[in-house]
Structures are given as structure tokens and as C-alpha cells.
Design a protein around this motif. Structure first.
Motif, PDB file in Angstrom:
ATOM      1  N   UNK A  10      42.865  37.057  32.953  1.00  0.00           N
ATOM      2  CA  UNK A  10      43.625  37.041  34.210  1.00  0.00           C
ATOM      3  C   UNK A  10      44.885  36.202  34.049  1.00  0.00           C
ATOM      4  N   UNK A  11      45.987  36.710  34.595  1.00  0.00           N
ATOM      5  CA  UNK A  11      47.242  35.966  34.671  1.00  0.00           C
ATOM      6  C   UNK A  11      47.625  35.795  36.134  1.00  0.00           C
ATOM      7  N   UNK A  12      48.659  35.022  36.365  1.00  0.00           N
ATOM      8  CA  UNK A  12      49.120  34.838  37.738  1.00  0.00           C
ATOM      9  C   UNK A  12      49.511  36.175  38.356  1.00  0.00           C
ATOM     10  N   UNK A  14      48.260  39.151  37.660  1.00  0.00           N
ATOM     11  CA  UNK A  14      47.129  40.065  37.893  1.00  0.00           C
ATOM     12  C   UNK A  14      46.022  39.448  38.743  1.00  0.00           C
ATOM     13  N   UNK A  15      46.222  38.204  39.181  1.00  0.00           N
ATOM     14  CA  UNK A  15      45.173  37.493  39.916  1.00  0.00           C
ATOM     15  C   UNK A  15      44.715  38.267  41.153  1.00  0.00           C
ATOM     16  N   UNK A  16      45.658  38.736  41.946  1.00  0.00           N
ATOM     17  CA  UNK A  16      45.316  39.424  43.192  1.00  0.00           C
ATOM     18  C   UNK A  16      44.471  40.664  42.918  1.00  0.00           C
ATOM     19  N   UNK A  17      44.886  41.437  41.936  1.00  0.00           N
ATOM     20  CA  UNK A  17      44.182  42.685  41.632  1.00  0.00           C
ATOM     21  C   UNK A  17      42.849  42.438  40.939  1.00  0.00           C
ATOM     22  N   UNK A  18      42.871  41.584  39.901  1.00  0.00           N
ATOM     23  CA  UNK A  18      41.686  41.410  39.061  1.00  0.00           C
ATOM     24  C   UNK A  18      40.607  40.544  39.703  1.00  0.00           C
ATOM     25  N   UNK A  60      33.602  39.622  34.839  1.00  0.00           N
ATOM     26  CA  UNK A  60      33.940  38.302  34.311  1.00  0.00           C
ATOM     27  C   UNK A  60      35.450  38.215  34.150  1.00  0.00           C
ATOM     28  N   UNK A  61      36.057  37.296  34.888  1.00  0.00           N
ATOM     29  CA  UNK A  61      37.513  37.086  34.834  1.00  0.00           C
ATOM     30  C   UNK A  61      37.778  35.761  34.119  1.00  0.00           C
ATOM     31  N   UNK A  62      38.435  35.837  32.958  1.00  0.00           N
ATOM     32  CA  UNK A  62      38.667  34.640  32.148  1.00  0.00           C
ATOM     33  C   UNK A  62      40.080  34.121  32.398  1.00  0.00           C
ATOM     34  N   UNK A  63      40.174  32.822  32.656  1.00  0.00           N
ATOM     35  CA  UNK A  63      41.466  32.180  32.920  1.00  0.00           C
ATOM     36  C   UNK A  63      41.682  31.083  31.881  1.00  0.00           C
ATOM     37  N   UNK A  68      47.689  29.482  32.089  1.00  0.00           N
ATOM     38  CA  UNK A  68      47.761  29.783  33.526  1.00  0.00           C
ATOM     39  C   UNK A  68      47.445  28.533  34.354  1.00  0.00           C
ATOM     40  N   UNK A  69      48.258  27.484  34.208  1.00  0.00           N
ATOM     41  CA  UNK A  69      47.963  26.237  34.927  1.00  0.00           C
ATOM     42  C   UNK A  69      48.031  26.374  36.443  1.00  0.00           C
TER      43      UNK A  69
END
Length: 286
Positions: A10-12, A14-18, A60-63, A68-69
Motif C-alpha cells: 500500500x502507498x499513500x 492507493x490507501x483509499x482503494x486498497x 493483507x495490506x503491507x505498509x 510511507x511515513x
């Protein structure tokens, strides 16, 4: 990127979607980690293996907190690894540190819907497209949880949608023995009452002919309104009843008002028609 379809980085952007949107469908487990964190490396294969094993029952969403602070700050991450669970767009549980495989499995299992809940969710998605299959799943869910009244209400709804009025009435009458009805059950009962009266009147065409043959008979006008409502012509039904409320001051006025309230129940409080005609009814009455 992870090879598994059930694991996403996950990135900033794609956060909303993922995470947020996906959590509306299934639980999303967010793994906050960093490459230099040894406990993170121990936990990762446990979470990833469980996601694959369960085949989409959760995502599972990995950050990567180094990359991605902003996401880590938003969740106020203070130590790694930290794992959050999101359901319906809201965080519902979390843990910090590397748990054992058994502990992780137990934690994840608490997030997943029970067999009853799973059947109910599947049934809800079929109400419009396949009411017979929805009914079958509601009945299967009730076999697992026979005291779950919310399932009985939805069963009454889907039975009513198939035109089985007496069967729907039996379910509602059983629920009424508790001494109350939930708002959704009240909506089903109101629609049932309207559809019963409409059926007795013979439908829109028969009710219209009867009303035209005796235009001073306001009861027949109300029966026509109920026939309109049963055939989804709600505006016509409400306009007809409102006219009676505005121009009559006898028993028909009270009956027309009651019919309008039943139609409001059918439509629900969020309906624009409900809001519009509640205001018009209030003006006519007061």
C-alpha cells in the motif's frame, strides 16, 4: 510486489482503494513493517501464509513505514511490527509485536464473519437479482441461528417480494409476539398491509374502475392509492391520499393519513418522496 492476490503493498496513493474501500467488502489486515525490523521479518510470512490459506477471506495490506511515513503517522505507529484490522472503513482491532502463528490465526479468526453472518451477507447481495436464492440462504442461516430476529425480518422481506403475502404475515406475526417490531420489520408490515388491500381490490385497473364508478366513495379512492403503492407508483398514491386529507374531515381523512404513513414506512425515511409528502401532510393537518 507480493505475488499473492490477497496481499498488497500500500502507498499513500492507493490507501483509499486498497484499504478503505476494500474493507467495505472483507476485513483488511494492515501490517506496518520496515526492512530493518527483525520481528517484522518473522511476522510477515505468518500473515502472508494465512492470507493465502484463507483465499480472500481477508486482505493483507503491507505498509513499509520507511517509504510511507504519512500512513504510519496517521495510525500513530510507535513500534514495529504493528498490525491493524479494518472493517467497513474503521479500525476494529490491533496488536504490536511478533505473535506466534497460532496467536495470529486466533486473532484473524475473530475478524471473520461467522457462518451465519457469511450466509446473511451473501443473501443480502442476492435480494434484488435472485430472491429465491436469497431466501434459501436466509433459511440456511436461520437453521444455524434460529433465534436471530434480524434474519427473520429479511426472510419476511424476501418472501414478500415474491408475492407470498400469507407466509410473510406469519413471520411478522411471530415477531410481533415479542411486543415490538424493529423499524425494518415495521416497513415490511406496512408494505404487507398495503399489498394485501391492493390484492383484495384486484390491482390498479380494478381499483381504478371501482373508484371511477363511485367517485364520492373515498374508501375506494384509498384502495386505489394502495393499489398504486403496491405497484410502485408511490407518488400517485401519496397525491391521492393527500387530496383526501386536504378535503375531507371524516373517517376517510384518518384512513388516508394512515395509508400515507404506511407508504412512508415502505419508502424509508431517506426517501425524497417521504420528506416531500411528510411536509405536505403536516401542512394539511395543522
Amino acid at each position: 510486489m507480493p505475488a499473492s492476490p490477497y496481499v498488497v503493498n500500500v502507498t499513500r496513493e492507493t490507501f483509499q482503494q486498497d484499504i478503505v474501500q476494500k474493507s467495505m467488502e472483507v476485513p483488511v489486515v494492515i501490517d506496518f513493517w520496515a526492512p530493518w525490523c527483525n520481528p517484522c521479518q518473522q511476522l510477515a510470512p505468518i500473515l502472508e501464509g494465512l492470507a493465502d490459506e484463507m483465499g480472500g477471506k481477508f486482505i493483507l495490506a503491507k505498509v513499509n513505514t520507511d517509504e510511507q511515513p504519512e500512513i504510519a503517522q496517521a495510525f500513530r505507529i510507535e513500534s514495529l511490527p504493528t498490525v491493524f484490522a479494518m472493517i467497513q472503513g474503521q479500525p476494529v482491532d490491533q496488536f504490536a509485536g511478533a505473535l506466534t502463528a497460532e496467536q495470529v490465526r486466533e486473532w484473524v479468526s475473530r475478524l471473520l464473519p461467522s457462518p451465519t453472518q457469511q450466509l446473511a451477507q451473501e443473501a443480502m447481495g442476492l435480494i434484488e437479482s435472485d430472491p429465491k436464492e436469497a431466501e434459501s440462504k436466509f433459511r440456511e442461516a436461520l437453521m444455524l441461528s434460529p433465534d436471530e430476529d434480524s434474519l427473520k425480518i429479511m426472510l419476511a422481506r424476501v418472501v414478500l417480494s415474491q408475492g407470498r403475502l400469507d407466509e410473510c404475515a406469519t413471520i411478522i406475526e411471530e415477531l410481533e409476539k415479542r411486543g415490538f417490531l424493529e423499524p425494518e420489520a415495521e416497513r415490511v408490515k406496512s408494505e404487507l398491509d398495503v399489498r394485501r388491500t391492493a390484492a383484495e381490490s384486484g390491482g390498479v385497473d380494478a381499483a381504478r374502475k371501482a373508484a371511477e364508478a363511485d367517485p364520492t366513495n373515498l374508501t375506494l379512492q384509498i384502495h386505489l392509492a394502495e393499489a398504486y403503492a403496491a405497484s410502485q407508483q408511490h407518488r400517485k398514491a401519496l397525491e391521492l391520499c393527500l387530496g383526501i386529507v386536504q378535503n375531507d374531515f371524516g373517517e376517510a381523512r384518518a384512513e388516508a393519513k394512515t395509508t400515507m404513513v404506511k407508504i412512508f414506512d415502505m419508502l424509508g425515511p431517506a426517501s425524497e418522496l417521504t420528506g416531500e409528502f411528510r411536509r405536505k401532510l403536516a401542512t394539511a393537518l395543522y
